[in-house]
Design a protein around this motif. Structure first.
Motif, PDB file in Angstrom:
ATOM      1  N   ALA A 663       0.824  -1.216   0.000  1.00 29.83           N
ATOM      2  CA  ALA A 663       0.000   0.000   0.000  1.00 29.83           C
ATOM      3  C   ALA A 663       0.849   1.254   0.000  1.00 29.83           C
ATOM      4  O   ALA A 663       0.381   2.319   0.411  1.00 29.83           O
ATOM      5  N   ARG A 664       2.077   1.141  -0.470  1.00 28.41           N
ATOM      6  CA  ARG A 664       2.911   2.339  -0.537  1.00 28.41           C
ATOM      7  C   ARG A 664       2.335   3.328  -1.550  1.00 28.41           C
ATOM      8  O   ARG A 664       1.720   2.938  -2.543  1.00 28.41           O
ATOM      9  N   GLU A 665       2.557   4.579  -1.290  1.00 30.80           N
ATOM     10  CA  GLU A 665       2.007   5.618  -2.157  1.00 30.80           C
ATOM     11  C   GLU A 665       2.529   5.457  -3.584  1.00 30.80           C
ATOM     12  O   GLU A 665       3.728   5.279  -3.794  1.00 30.80           O
ATOM     13  N   PRO A 666       1.621   5.493  -4.579  1.00 25.65           N
ATOM     14  CA  PRO A 666       2.073   5.375  -5.969  1.00 25.65           C
ATOM     15  C   PRO A 666       3.014   6.492  -6.380  1.00 25.65           C
ATOM     16  O   PRO A 666       3.870   6.294  -7.226  1.00 25.65           O
ATOM     17  N   VAL A 667       2.843   7.676  -5.793  1.00 25.32           N
ATOM     18  CA  VAL A 667       3.699   8.816  -6.117  1.00 25.32           C
ATOM     19  C   VAL A 667       4.539   9.137  -4.888  1.00 25.32           C
ATOM     20  O   VAL A 667       4.019   9.291  -3.783  1.00 25.32           O
ATOM     21  N   GLU A 668       5.843   9.197  -5.077  1.00 29.39           N
ATOM     22  CA  GLU A 668       6.752   9.401  -3.950  1.00 29.39           C
ATOM     23  C   GLU A 668       6.482  10.758  -3.264  1.00 29.39           C
ATOM     24  O   GLU A 668       6.201  11.758  -3.916  1.00 29.39           O
ATOM     25  N   ASP A 669       6.574  10.713  -1.910  1.00 30.23           N
ATOM     26  CA  ASP A 669       6.419  11.915  -1.082  1.00 30.23           C
ATOM     27  C   ASP A 669       5.041  12.564  -1.258  1.00 30.23           C
ATOM     28  O   ASP A 669       4.913  13.783  -1.222  1.00 30.23           O
ATOM     29  N   ARG A 670       4.025  11.759  -1.445  1.00 27.59           N
ATOM     30  CA  ARG A 670       2.667  12.276  -1.542  1.00 27.59           C
ATOM     31  C   ARG A 670       1.823  11.645  -0.435  1.00 27.59           C
ATOM     32  O   ARG A 670       2.206  10.659   0.190  1.00 27.59           O
ATOM     33  N   ASN A 671       0.649  12.179  -0.241  1.00 28.44           N
ATOM     34  CA  ASN A 671      -0.271  11.623   0.736  1.00 28.44           C
ATOM     35  C   ASN A 671      -1.661  11.617   0.122  1.00 28.44           C
ATOM     36  O   ASN A 671      -2.479  12.501   0.368  1.00 28.44           O
ATOM     37  N   THR A 672      -1.929  10.598  -0.700  1.00 25.78           N
ATOM     38  CA  THR A 672      -3.212  10.514  -1.401  1.00 25.78           C
ATOM     39  C   THR A 672      -4.216   9.631  -0.675  1.00 25.78           C
ATOM     40  O   THR A 672      -5.356   9.498  -1.121  1.00 25.78           O
ATOM     41  N   GLY A 673      -3.780   8.996   0.402  1.00 22.57           N
ATOM     42  CA  GLY A 673      -4.673   8.061   1.088  1.00 22.57           C
ATOM     43  C   GLY A 673      -4.918   6.810   0.283  1.00 22.57           C
ATOM     44  O   GLY A 673      -5.952   6.152   0.447  1.00 22.57           O
ATOM     45  N   ALA A 674      -3.945   6.426  -0.586  1.00 20.27           N
ATOM     46  CA  ALA A 674      -4.139   5.285  -1.470  1.00 20.27           C
ATOM     47  C   ALA A 674      -4.242   3.980  -0.705  1.00 20.27           C
ATOM     48  O   ALA A 674      -4.821   3.015  -1.207  1.00 20.27           O
ATOM     49  N   GLY A 675      -3.702   3.931   0.500  1.00 18.13           N
ATOM     50  CA  GLY A 675      -3.700   2.695   1.254  1.00 18.13           C
ATOM     51  C   GLY A 675      -4.725   2.637   2.359  1.00 18.13           C
ATOM     52  O   GLY A 675      -4.577   1.834   3.297  1.00 18.13           O
ATOM     53  N   VAL A 676      -5.760   3.453   2.294  1.00 19.47           N
ATOM     54  CA  VAL A 676      -6.816   3.444   3.305  1.00 19.47           C
ATOM     55  C   VAL A 676      -8.124   3.065   2.620  1.00 19.47           C
ATOM     56  O   VAL A 676      -8.514   3.671   1.618  1.00 19.47           O
ATOM     57  N   VAL A 677      -8.820   2.049   3.177  1.00 14.12           N
ATOM     58  CA  VAL A 677     -10.060   1.576   2.576  1.00 14.12           C
ATOM     59  C   VAL A 677     -11.169   1.550   3.614  1.00 14.12           C
ATOM     60  O   VAL A 677     -10.924   1.417   4.818  1.00 14.12           O
ATOM     61  N   ALA A 678     -12.395   1.700   3.143  1.00 15.41           N
ATOM     62  CA  ALA A 678     -13.573   1.519   3.983  1.00 15.41           C
ATOM     63  C   ALA A 678     -13.961   0.053   3.941  1.00 15.41           C
ATOM     64  O   ALA A 678     -14.064  -0.541   2.864  1.00 15.41           O
ATOM     65  N   VAL A 679     -14.173  -0.531   5.105  1.00  9.95           N
ATOM     66  CA  VAL A 679     -14.490  -1.954   5.209  1.00  9.95           C
ATOM     67  C   VAL A 679     -15.992  -2.111   5.403  1.00  9.95           C
ATOM     68  O   VAL A 679     -16.598  -1.442   6.258  1.00  9.95           O
ATOM     69  N   GLY A 680     -16.580  -2.991   4.607  1.00  3.09           N
ATOM     70  CA  GLY A 680     -17.995  -3.306   4.744  1.00  3.09           C
ATOM     71  C   GLY A 680     -18.191  -4.796   4.894  1.00  3.09           C
ATOM     72  O   GLY A 680     -17.433  -5.601   4.337  1.00  3.09           O
ATOM     73  N   VAL A 681     -19.190  -5.179   5.661  1.00  2.00           N
ATOM     74  CA  VAL A 681     -19.534  -6.583   5.850  1.00  2.00           C
ATOM     75  C   VAL A 681     -21.007  -6.760   5.505  1.00  2.00           C
ATOM     76  O   VAL A 681     -21.870  -6.124   6.128  1.00  2.00           O
ATOM     77  N   ASP A 682     -21.258  -7.575   4.489  1.00  2.00           N
ATOM     78  CA  ASP A 682     -22.627  -7.817   4.030  1.00  2.00           C
ATOM     79  C   ASP A 682     -23.377  -6.514   3.770  1.00  2.00           C
ATOM     80  O   ASP A 682     -24.554  -6.352   4.114  1.00  2.00           O
ATOM     81  N   GLY A 683     -22.666  -5.544   3.185  1.00  2.00           N
ATOM     82  CA  GLY A 683     -23.276  -4.285   2.806  1.00  2.00           C
ATOM     83  C   GLY A 683     -23.348  -3.236   3.895  1.00  2.00           C
ATOM     84  O   GLY A 683     -23.869  -2.142   3.655  1.00  2.00           O
ATOM     85  N   ARG A 684     -22.797  -3.524   5.079  1.00  2.00           N
ATOM     86  CA  ARG A 684     -22.853  -2.553   6.185  1.00  2.00           C
ATOM     87  C   ARG A 684     -21.435  -2.160   6.578  1.00  2.00           C
ATOM     88  O   ARG A 684     -20.565  -3.000   6.795  1.00  2.00           O
ATOM     89  N   GLY A 685     -21.156  -0.852   6.658  1.00  2.00           N
ATOM     90  CA  GLY A 685     -19.834  -0.369   7.002  1.00  2.00           C
ATOM     91  C   GLY A 685     -19.460  -0.693   8.437  1.00  2.00           C
ATOM     92  O   GLY A 685     -20.276  -0.551   9.353  1.00  2.00           O
ATOM     93  N   VAL A 686     -18.177  -1.099   8.617  1.00  2.00           N
ATOM     94  CA  VAL A 686     -17.700  -1.431   9.973  1.00  2.00           C
ATOM     95  C   VAL A 686     -16.417  -0.678  10.320  1.00  2.00           C
ATOM     96  O   VAL A 686     -15.792  -0.978  11.344  1.00  2.00           O
ATOM     97  N   GLY A 687     -16.009   0.291   9.487  1.00  2.00           N
ATOM     98  CA  GLY A 687     -14.836   1.085   9.826  1.00  2.00           C
ATOM     99  C   GLY A 687     -13.870   1.245   8.670  1.00  2.00           C
ATOM    100  O   GLY A 687     -14.099   0.719   7.570  1.00  2.00           O
TER     101      GLY A 687
END
Length: 749
Positions: A663-687
């Protein structure tokens, strides 16, 4: 002074190749046999002789580039020869003794004919028999084109079309290559000639008989046969409304039944394939079809197919090159079609439907323009003939006969000049390509035969010469002759590695003989799987001249795309090294999602939810040193999110989901949040889950392939033994999107 006929004139004398009517012989004189009239026809003998000389010249150029020996200009020839040799040994559709039956040969009839030849010929003569057969078929094709030209135009139209076909460079390339090109061309010309002759009287006997071998010679042949049969059915339907003609007063129903025969034979072929191999689909089509690619959108498929079709039409039609037929041929052919339609609308309809269908069918292949347009070559004589008919129509539309004669003579001279100039170029191209095949595929095969044990198993990405010359067991990474690899190869190196790893240990390759990339499969990534030795046993640096791939796509070994072929000893010691997490996880592991392994993905309902259509999440392969050991794992590049179903859970208990993710940033020295995901279980968000980007114990910024991190799914979300987990953007629809590479997920409770 009288002037001789030109292609703009109607026939000035009876055609001696047509059967004579009884009225022509009032005194009961014996009618000269049809074959004798053909042999005595100087024009037909002339175009046939020209075709033979041109083909022999091609073979001479090939031999001159290969120290006096003929070598095929592509490796696929040896695939047909290998299947044929096995057929001669009683191993129908088995590429090697004991191997499962496969359909890697694109022409069933051709390998059957070569298989019959292999029974009576020494093994060393089979290639030369194939080439000789191709030359004979080419000569007959030219004669048939001349006859077809007489039927649709005039004697001179037939002669000119025959001459231009005899000098058609790409058709000569295919006819003398050892492939099935000339056989297909012969059957195409024969089928059209039979239909053109039988359609006016509405009685089809020869037409379906000729169609039968064509449907089992090439898939494109089946397309043309369907068009011809459609034209025959329309003719029969129309004739039912009118009284039949004299002696041909036969049952339309019986004739219609005869027309069904080619389709029954085609169905029988598919049924035979299904019975013997488990699939009715030809593996060559499966491995090369655009329809097999994981494109994801029907419009993407349509775009790829139409783009290929447009490019092919431009090349064959003389829009972007004059090396195929000549300049502006597409315009001349269109005029010729219009001229045919004015007199023979049924024939014109068949030609339009057939040629368009063939173009579409070929364009569904990724390799449509490879091998110098091999799939299109058998239909070039039809294009040539239509062009000549177009020239004739232009001449007839002139204000006066003299102007028409000048126009037709000039246009024919232009087409002939381009043919004469380009044909030697095609001969040179074939000779140089053959030298490249000799230096690469054939040389490597001979090295393997002399430097590996007889029980060696060799994985290759060009399967023809290696199997034919080395006498070693083969694993075909492309999937033409080894079941299970076609779709894995298209899915990327990760899926290919997993397919290899799933083989029983006794069936895994002991050697690899590969070039890095042939444009179809990415075998150049396999070293990342650590299944190759540290150094190649030997390498072949190609030194033959690189031939430009214009106008069609060239061949990798001869167009400079893969100048280095190496042989490696296989190393399977790291298989299974990625099955467990790199670091301990809390609880007991009850399930694992192995991303990049198509079979495991299917078992878990895995899929990539792409944020953007057009990004293909092909599988990848990586390795990483973990605590002194090598870990290898497959994965996918995810832009957007993914989903999968976890099984074997205990409801009401929390789940620890552990990921192996880069999950390293595709562009060096950037902060795009590329490695942060929303987790859902059976269609309901859990964090939200922020994947780790650094490996403990490694300095920050040190090179690595992935990092391990965990996320806890609360007990309240685990309501059944199976749950569906989704990972996706925290802000749906809008960028920036999650952009990471996932390799494995473990489930612990």
């Amino acid at each position: 002074m009288t002037r001789g006929p030109t292609i703009s004139d109607p026939d000035l004398e009876p055609d001696p190749t047509r059967p004579a009517a009884r009225a022509d012989h009032p005194h009961g004189e014996r009618v000269q046999p049809h074959w004798r009239r053909l042999v005595g026809d100087r024009a037909l003998v002339g175009v046939g002789a020209l075709a033979l000389l041109a083909a022999l010249a091609f073979l001479a150029v090939d031999a001159a580039h290969n120290q006096g020996r003929f070598v095929p200009p592509l490796d696929d020839v040896y695939i047909h020869l290998q299947y044929a040799r096995q057929i001669g040994l009683g191993e129908f559709l088995r590429y090697q003794a004991g191997a499962p039956r496969t359909t890697g040969a694109s022409s069933l009839l051709y390998v059957l004919l070569l298989g019959a030849a292999s029974v009576v010929l020494p093994a060393g003569l089979l290639l030369y028999a194939a080439v000789a057969f191709g030359v004979v078929c080419f000569v007959v094709t030219v004669v048939l084109v001349a006859l077809l030209g007489r039927e649709l135009g005039s004697r001179n139209v037939g002669t000119v079309a025959g001459v231009l076909t005899a000098l058609c460079g790409p058709l000569l390339w295919g006819a003398t290559s050892g492939m099935e090109v000339a056989l297909v061309a012969l059957l195409v010309a024969a089928l059209l000639l039979a239909f053109v002759r039988e359609q006016p009287v509405g009685h089809f006997v020869v037409t379906p008989v000729v169609a039968v071998p064509l449907v089992i010679t090439r898939p494109e042949g089946l397309v043309l046969v369907v068009a011809v049969l459609a034209g025959a059915v329309v003719t029969l339907v129309r004739r039912r409304r009118r009284p039949p003609i004299g002696v041909l007063n036969c049952s339309v129903g019986k004739n219609a039944l005869l027309l069904v025969l080619p389709l029954l034979v085609a169905l029988a072929q598919f049924g035979l394939y299904r019975l013997l191999t488990g699939s009715a689909e030809n593996t060559g089509v499966e491995a090369k079809s655009i329809l097999s690619l994981p494109l994801g959108s029907p419009l993407e498929v349509v775009d790829r197919v139409t783009t290929t079709a447009r490019t092919a039409l431009e090349l064959v039609g003389g829009v972007t090159t004059t090396l195929v037929v000549g300049p502006g041929v597409v315009v001349l052919a269109a005029i010729g079609l219009a001229a045919v339609a004015s007199r023979r609308p049924a024939v014109a309809g068949v030609l339009v439907l057939g040629l368009a269908g063939v173009l579409f069918a070929v364009s569904t292949l990724q390799t449509a323009l490879w091998h110098d347009g091999r799939y299109l070559q058998p239909f070039l004589p039809v294009v040539v003939l239509l062009s000549v008919l177009g020239v004739r129509a232009i001449g007839r539309a002139a204000a006066d006969r003299r102007t028409g004669r000048v126009l037709t003579t000039g246009l024919v001279a232009v087409l002939a000049a381009f043919a004469v100039v380009s044909t030697p170029t095609w001969a040179l191209r074939q000779g140089e390509q053959a030298a490249g095949i000799r230096e690469s595929a054939v040389s490597v095969a001979q090295w393997l035969k002399g430097n590996t044990p007889p029980d060696a198993i060799v994985a290759v990405n060009d399967v023809g010469a290696t199997a034919y010359f080395s006498d070693r067991r083969i694993v075909d990474l492309v999937g033409l002759v080894t079941p299970g690899f076609a779709r894995a190869a298209l899915d990327g190196p990760g899926a290919m590695y997993e397919q290899l790893a799933h083989l029983p240990p006794a069936q895994r390759p002991t050697y690899f003989s590969i070039f890095e990339d042939n444009g179809l499969v990415s075998v150049g990534e396999l070293p990342k799987a650590r299944i190759l030795g540290d150094e190649p046993l030997t390498s072949f640096q190609l030194k033959s001249p690189v031939r430009d791939d214009a106008p069609f796509g060239g061949i990798c070994q001869t167009a400079g795309g893969c100048p280095l072929i190496s042989v490696w000893r296989a190393d399977w010691s790291h298989v299974g090294s990625g099955d467990l997490p790199d670091d301990p996880v809390p609880g007991r592991i009850v399930d694992r999602v192995n991303v990049g392994d198509p079979s495991d993905e299917a078992a878990h309902g895995y899929g990539v939810d792409r944020a953007l259509v057009g990004i293909v999440p092909k599988s990848e392969i990586r390795n990483q040193d973990v605590a002194g050991r090598v870990v290898v794992d497959s994965g996918r590049h995810v832009v957007g999110g993914e989903h999968f179903t976890l099984r074997g859970l205990t409801p009401g208990r929390p789940v620890t989901l552990t990921a192996r993710v880069d999950a390293r940033e595709p562009v060096e020295d950037r902060n795009t949040g590329a490695g942060v995901v929303a987790v859902g279980v059976d269609g309901r968000g859990v964090g939200d889950w922020a994947f780790a980007t650094e490996v403990p114990g490694l300095p920050a910024g040190a090179e690595h392939s992935w990092a391990q991190s965990s996320f806890t799914i609360p007990a309240s979300a685990v309501t059944a033994p199976e749950i569906t987990v989704s990972l996706g953007p925290r802000q749906p629809f809008l960028a920036p999107y999650p952009d990471y590479r996932s390799f494995s997920y473990w489930v612990a409770q």
